[in-house]
Each structure stands twice: as C-alpha cells, then as structure tokens.
Design an enzyme around this catalytic site. Structure first.
Site, PDB file in Angstrom:
ATOM      1  N   LYS A 165       0.379  -1.136   0.073  1.00  0.00           N
ATOM      2  CA  LYS A 165       0.303   0.486   0.187  1.00  0.00           C
ATOM      3  C   LYS A 165       1.028   1.144  -0.300  1.00  0.00           C
ATOM      4  O   LYS A 165       2.001   1.489   1.014  1.00  0.00           O
ATOM      5  CB  LYS A 165      -0.933  -0.097   1.358  1.00  0.00           C
ATOM      6  CG  LYS A 165      -2.322   1.427   1.028  1.00  0.00           C
ATOM      7  CD  LYS A 165      -2.535   1.095  -0.065  1.00  0.00           C
ATOM      8  CE  LYS A 165      -4.028   1.977   0.312  1.00  0.00           C
ATOM      9  NZ  LYS A 165      -5.433   1.650  -0.796  1.00  0.00           N
ATOM     10  N   SER A 234      -0.901  -1.316  -4.587  1.00  0.00           N
ATOM     11  CA  SER A 234      -1.495  -0.402  -4.326  1.00  0.00           C
ATOM     12  C   SER A 234      -2.138   1.242  -3.697  1.00  0.00           C
ATOM     13  O   SER A 234      -1.315   0.706  -2.446  1.00  0.00           O
ATOM     14  CB  SER A 234      -3.345  -1.516  -3.894  1.00  0.00           C
ATOM     15  OG  SER A 234      -4.731  -0.431  -3.512  1.00  0.00           O
TER      16      SER A 234
END
EC number: 3.5.2.-
Length: 368
Positions: A165, A234
């Site tokens: 992330k 992401s």
C-alpha cells in the site's frame, strides 16, 4: 523447534463498513484478534483518488478491533497492515482476507515442506517529491527485505506475492513540495497513482533480484521491460509511507496453507491463472486434500491498445476509467476459473508483470 502458524480467512462484506463477519469469527474463538497481522480487502468504490470506501473500511475495522487489542482506533494501523483495494466491477464481490500469525512449539505431525509464511514492514514517511522516483524504489526495496526476514524467508524464489500500500499526491501535498522549492513527478493526483505504484513495484523487483539496482527516476513508467513478477501495489490518500506485506512459503512455518504464483502475459491469460492454481495443487485435476482460499491478481489495460493483436477500447473510454475496465475483465476470468467472484483483483499494474499483464497468486488450504 518453535515455528509460526499462519491462518487465512476470507470473509464476505455487505459494504465497506461491514465488520460483522470478522467480529463473528472473533466471538466464536476462530480468530484471535491479537494474532491478526494483515487484512487485504476489496471495496465497492471507484478505485480512484476520491475512493473513500478504502479509508472508511479501514476506519471501521480499526474501530471494531481496538477494544480487542486494548488500543485506541488510530493506533491499530501501527499493529495491523491494512490494504484496501477499491473497485468491485463486474462479478467481483466485496470481501476481506484476514491473515493471522502466531508462534507454536513445533510443526504438527505430518506437515512437511514449505508452508505459507507472512511478513510485514514499512518505509519511513516519504516526501511528496519522492513519490514515483528512485528514493521510493530504494526505500521500498529495503522494506521488502525486512518483510522477508520477518516472514522467515531467505530465498527470493520462495516469495510468491508482495502486496504494497503506497501513497499518492494530493493538491495539498503538491503545494507543500512547491513551498520547499521541490517539484513533484506530476501535478495530477490521478497520474501520481501510477508513478507511486510503479516505483513501489520496481522496489520489489530490486529487492528480489529480478532487476539490477540503480533504477533512475526517468525509468519509472517508461522502461516497461523492467518489472516484478510478484509485486502487487495499491495506492491511497490515507498514508505517506509504503506498507509492505510479503507472502511466501517457508520451512519455518507450520501453516496449513500454501501459496504459489504465475505471471499473466495479458488480461485473458487463462493458462497463467491455471498455472497458479496448479502450483498449489488446484489445477485441472485438483487434489481432494486441498481447498482454494483466494486468488490475488493485478490487472491493467494493455498500454499498446491491443490484446493479442486485437484492438481494445479501454484506454479511449471517457465514461469509465481503464482500470475499472481491466478489473472487470480480469475479475471475470479469475472468478470463472476459481468458481466464485470473491477474488482479489487490483487495477493499475505498472511494472507489475509485463505490460498489459500482471502477477496472479493462489492460496490453498491443505488438509495435513
């Protein structure tokens, strides 16, 4: 000899704020909240800069878990890695996958070979002007190696999926950099997602020896011959550092799970998906002693505008973003082969697999 036992639980959700399934497993004693190391989720947002379903899901989970961990909600993220991927287009179904880890005295009888292991690490907070550049690559590579050590994995060949992330740029962050006399890679928040995703993936490739170190700023989003076969990145507005989760197999794990992977060459590469399933004994002739838990994949619209010689229009659609098209297409492929739509497909595969393709990993539960 002590070993680690990793658990994997896939839980359907009725919305980004739905924590009832997880709370039920905690109440029944199936999951010890103190053993939760990471939660990966798919939420029904647009997957874009303004997809607040990701932050909403994390906030709901932190609030629900806080009493069980004796922590204030804002401290839960320091203990558990949360990666929420927005966008459940087509047949994709919202869900979370919860990973637990605990220490056990020894492997149960009958469990041999390498089993699923998980490790977590994070970079320092990055400056807005460092996103999408060599600094982010270097910092990510360092964190990947730390996460491998945390997972008890020394051989890069045993790493099958690295979920990251990473942050993106906002107007405030761009302005802050400018006030310091620094220039960001782009002034577009949407474009910054690709830069951050790509640099993070290249950091994985460097750490695992898939490519040589020394990647330049100008290589990001230009040298698509440079990529990782196991990276899944992401981005989101809710953080300024990279959270790294390494999933692989290790002899130090007593888990009843195993992970394998393959690389999709394009969005319709069913053979690669089957290869990933085969790697954990769940291909065309699945072993009866194994059960599929989940499939994880990256998806993107091929940047050259074609798939196997046929033109696609994903990059030219002004109504629906290309990432949403790609998630729906790859999600349909994976769901059909996996037998359900609760699969993890993340859009935006810059430097994650070959251009137009991406890594795909499968986790199976073994009976012994």
């Amino acid at each position: 000899m002590p070993a680690t036992s990793v658990g994997v639980f896939k839980i359907a959700t009725s919305g980004p704020g739905d924590v009832s399934g997880l709370m039920s497993l905690i109440s029944s004693g199936t999951i010890d909240p103190k053993s939760i190391l990471a939660i990966l989720g798919k939420t029904e947002g647009n997957g874009g800069v303004n997809d607040f379903t990701r932050e909403y899901a994390v906030a709901a989970l932190c609030t629900a878990l806080a009493p069980h961990l004796n922590l204030p909600p804002h401290d839960v993220e320091q203990r558990i890695a949360f990666v929420m991927s927005g966008g459940t287009e087509g047949v994709l179904s919202p869900h979370v996958t919860v990973f637990t880890r605990r220490t056990v005295e020894a492997r149960p009888d009958g469990r041999s070979g390498k089993r699923l292991s998980i490790g977590m690490a994070q970079t320092r907070d990055l400056l807005p002007e460092e996103l999408g550049r060599a600094t982010q690559i270097t910092e990510t590579a360092t964190a990947v190696k730390a996460a491998m050590a945390d997972a008890g994995i020394s051989d890069p060949a045993d790493v099958h999926f690295v979920q990251i992330k990473c942050p993106l740029l906002t107007s405030d962050r761009i302005a802050a950099a400018a006030a310091r006399g620094s220039k960001t890679t782009t002034t577009s928040a949407y474009a910054s997602m690709a830069y951050s995703l790509g640099a993070s993936a290249l950091g994985v490739a460097v750490a695992l020896g898939e490519i040589a170190p020394g990647i330049r700023d100008e290589d990001v989003l230009r040298r698509y011959d440079l990529f990782s076969k196991v990276a899944s990145t992401s981005s989101g507005i809710e953080l300024m550092h990279n959270v790294v989760i390494v999933l692989g197999n290790s002899t130090s794990s007593a888990s009843e799970f195993e992970i394998g992977h393959a690389v999709m060459k394009d969005a319709i590469d069913a053979a690669a998906v089957m290869a990933a399933l085969n790697s954990v004994g769940l291909g065309t002739t699945p072993q009866s002693s194994r059960e599929l838990v989940n499939v994880f994949a990256k998806a993107e619209a091929s940047p050259d505008g074609s798939v196997r010689g046929f033109r696609h229009t994903m990059l030219e659609d002004t109504d629906i973003s290309a990432t949403r098209h790609a998630r729906a297409a790859v999600g349909g492929l994976l769901a059909g082969l996996a037998g359900n739509g609760a699969v993890y497909v993340s859009g935006g595969a810059e430097h994650q697999g070959p251009a137009g393709g991406g890594p795909v990993a499968a986790i199976a539960r073994l009976s012994s």
